[in-house]
Scaffold this active site. Structure first.
Site, short mmCIF file in Angstrom:
data_model
loop_
_atom_site.label_atom_id
_atom_site.label_comp_id
_atom_site.label_asym_id
_atom_site.label_seq_id
_atom_site.Cartn_x
_atom_site.Cartn_y
_atom_site.Cartn_z
N GLY A 12 0.79 -1.23 0.00
CA GLY A 12 0.00 0.00 0.00
C GLY A 12 0.82 1.27 0.00
N ARG A 95 -4.72 -7.86 -9.77
CA ARG A 95 -5.73 -8.70 -10.39
C ARG A 95 -6.07 -8.16 -11.77
NH1 ARG A 95 -6.78 -13.49 -8.69
NH2 ARG A 95 -8.91 -13.32 -9.49
N ILE A 96 -6.24 -9.06 -12.73
CA ILE A 96 -6.73 -8.65 -14.04
C ILE A 96 -8.25 -8.60 -13.95
CG2 ILE A 96 -6.96 -9.31 -16.46
CD1 ILE A 96 -4.20 -10.61 -16.25
N LEU A 97 -8.81 -7.45 -14.29
CA LEU A 97 -10.23 -7.21 -14.10
C LEU A 97 -11.03 -7.61 -15.34
CD1 LEU A 97 -9.71 -3.77 -12.41
CD2 LEU A 97 -10.49 -5.85 -11.27
N HIS A 113 1.16 2.16 -13.82
CA HIS A 113 1.95 1.04 -14.37
C HIS A 113 3.42 1.44 -14.41
CE1 HIS A 113 2.71 -2.57 -16.67
NE2 HIS A 113 3.46 -1.84 -17.49
N THR A 145 -8.89 0.54 -19.37
CA THR A 145 -9.80 0.04 -20.39
C THR A 145 -9.69 -1.48 -20.41
OG1 THR A 145 -8.10 0.25 -22.10
CG2 THR A 145 -9.59 2.13 -21.79
N GLU A 147 -8.45 -3.47 -22.56
CA GLU A 147 -7.13 -3.95 -22.97
C GLU A 147 -6.13 -3.66 -21.86
OE1 GLU A 147 -4.13 -3.83 -26.84
OE2 GLU A 147 -5.86 -2.51 -26.76
N LEU A 148 -5.40 -4.68 -21.42
CA LEU A 148 -4.50 -4.57 -20.28
C LEU A 148 -3.43 -3.50 -20.49
CD1 LEU A 148 -3.64 -5.79 -17.52
CD2 LEU A 148 -2.13 -7.31 -18.83
N ASP A 149 -3.29 -2.61 -19.50
CA ASP A 149 -2.27 -1.57 -19.50
C ASP A 149 -2.33 -0.67 -20.73
OD1 ASP A 149 -1.30 -2.39 -17.01
OD2 ASP A 149 0.05 -3.85 -17.91
#
Length: 199
Positions: A12, A95-97, A113, A145, A147-149
């Site tokens: 954190g 986590r990938i959302l 990122h 969005t 699409e990752l990163d």
């Protein structure tokens, strides 16, 4: 009041930097905004104790308690929505959302990122930058969005790659800049004029 919900998975440190900036810079007065809650997918995330010490509500939605990613994201969204969020901030949330989750918070879901996107999306960003011979690495704050990163870039900062850098030493220098840039990007987002309502 604009409620900000921060999602974490670990120490954190970015969350703590955001909380400090909100207090130091008077976000409540300037933007009518507050950190409403910190939510983690891990009960042992050290950042939860930091948030509690600041008097911020915390909650755990453990991904291991759910059979599917969709079920977890649904429970997570319910916990977030209970705070009536204006903004949801991913701060080391590993986590990938799902697309449905991302669509639900479209335009009000931010991530940081540790690379200068579009370079090096995904994991192992610092090692990949070193292996590619990059002279410069850095960080990107962006809207999330599907699409990752990817997604609209809100802020970036460049960090030199030193000849003797390892992934760990580079990561530590980038993280120090993250603690400065992420709160600035959130403050800029909060300062945006509200979208006009249709007549």
């Amino acid at each position: 009041m604009k409620n900000i919900v921060i999602l974490i998975s670990g120490s954190g440190s970015n969350m703590a930097a955001i909380v400090r900036a909100a207090e130091r810079e008077g976000w409540a007065r300037r933007f009518d905004a507050r950190i409403a809650a910190v939510i983690s997918n891990k009960a042992d995330a050290a950042g939860l104790a930091i948030a509690r010490a600041q008097g911020i509500a915390t909650e755990v939605v453990a991904h291991k308690d759910f059979d599917t990613r969709e079920a977890f994201d649904g429970a997570l969204a319910r916990a977030i929505d209970a705070q009536a969020p204006t903004l949801v901030v991913l701060a080391g949330f590993m986590r990938i959302l799902t697309p449905a989750f991302v669509a639900h918070y479209e335009g009000r879901l931010l991530n940081i990122h540790p690379s200068l996107l579009p370079a090096f999306p995904g994991l192992r960003t610092h090692q990949r930058a070193i292996e590619a011979g990059c002279r410069v690495a850095g960080l990107t704050v962006h809207e999330v969005t599907v699409e990752l990163d990817h997604g609209p870039i809100l802020a970036q900062a460049a960090v030199p790659v030193m000849p003797d850098d390892t992934a760990d030493t580079l990561a530590a220098r980038v993280l120090a800049h993250e603690h400065r840039v992420y709160p600035q990007a959130i403050a800029a987002w909060l300062a945006r004029p509200a979208p006009a309502t249709p007549a």
